[in-house]
Scaffold this motif. Structure first.
Motif, short mmCIF file in Angstrom:
data_model
loop_
_atom_site.label_atom_id
_atom_site.label_comp_id
_atom_site.label_asym_id
_atom_site.label_seq_id
_atom_site.Cartn_x
_atom_site.Cartn_y
_atom_site.Cartn_z
N SER A 194 0.82 -1.20 0.00
CA SER A 194 0.00 0.00 0.00
C SER A 194 0.86 1.26 0.00
O SER A 194 1.95 1.28 0.57
N ARG A 195 0.34 2.26 -0.68
CA ARG A 195 0.94 3.60 -0.68
C ARG A 195 -0.14 4.58 -0.25
O ARG A 195 -1.23 4.59 -0.79
N GLU A 196 0.23 5.40 0.72
CA GLU A 196 -0.68 6.41 1.23
C GLU A 196 -0.07 7.78 0.96
O GLU A 196 1.06 8.04 1.36
N SER B 174 -9.74 7.34 -1.77
CA SER B 174 -9.41 8.41 -0.83
C SER B 174 -10.36 8.30 0.35
O SER B 174 -11.40 7.65 0.26
N ASP C 68 -7.78 1.72 -5.54
CA ASP C 68 -7.38 3.12 -5.33
C ASP C 68 -8.57 3.84 -4.70
O ASP C 68 -9.70 3.75 -5.19
N HIS D 196 -5.05 6.59 -1.34
CA HIS D 196 -4.45 5.28 -1.08
C HIS D 196 -4.45 4.43 -2.33
O HIS D 196 -5.45 4.38 -3.04
N LYS D 197 -3.34 3.76 -2.59
CA LYS D 197 -3.23 2.77 -3.67
C LYS D 197 -2.83 1.46 -3.02
O LYS D 197 -1.83 1.40 -2.31
N VAL D 198 -3.63 0.42 -3.24
CA VAL D 198 -3.39 -0.88 -2.61
C VAL D 198 -3.35 -1.97 -3.67
O VAL D 198 -4.16 -1.97 -4.60
N CYS E 59 4.58 10.33 0.87
CA CYS E 59 4.15 8.99 0.49
C CYS E 59 4.64 8.00 1.55
O CYS E 59 5.84 7.93 1.82
#
Length: 138
Positions: free
Chosen positions: A12-14, A120, A118, A131-133, A20
């Motif tokens: 995951s990227r937040e 928010s 993806d 967020h991208k998971v 980030c």
């Protein structure tokens, strides 16, 4: 089709305020199929939580739902291009979430699945970042 015993890899990227934050985890779980849905059950170690949390991921072609119970309790539902509401309960208090799902896609492989998500968040009425998971099921 996935086997009953699977490995769940989560990346995951937040993105919050030009920052980030990346997280990743690997877990062992069980997979079941019922009524055209996939169910993945496992124990998840969460940052800031003492004991692993029971987690259930259920999904089909229209949505994914991630339910947690234990020190953290929530039921987050993601439906592409829709807003959903969730109450996230922790020992520190309650967070009311509005989830804005931008992308949800399941990519089937031979004995594998990749889930792209993806979204928010609004947390108690305040913007909570994007967020991208990626969830890999093997």
């Amino acid at each position: 089709m996935l086997p009953e015993n699977i490995t769940i890899e989560m990346f995951s990227r937040e993105y919050i305020d030009d920052e980030c934050i990346e997280t990743r985890g690997t877990f062992e779980g069980k997979c079941h199929f019922k009524n055209k849905k996939v169910y993945i059950k496992y124990k998840e170690a969460l940052e800031g939580v003492d004991k692993p949390v029971d987690t259930l991921i259920s999904f089909d072609e229209n949505y994914i739902q991630i339910s947690r119970s234990g020190e953290v309790s929530s039921c987050m539902k993601f439906v592409c291009r829709e807003d959903t509401v969730c109450r996230y309960l922790t020992s520190a208090g309650v967070i009311d979430l509005v989830i804005h799902t931008k992308k949800y896609a399941v990519i089937l492989g031979e004995m594998t699945m990749d889930i792209h998500l993806d979204y928010s968040l609004e947390m108690n009425g305040v913007e909570g970042g994007f967020h991208k998971v990626l969830i890999k099921l093997r």
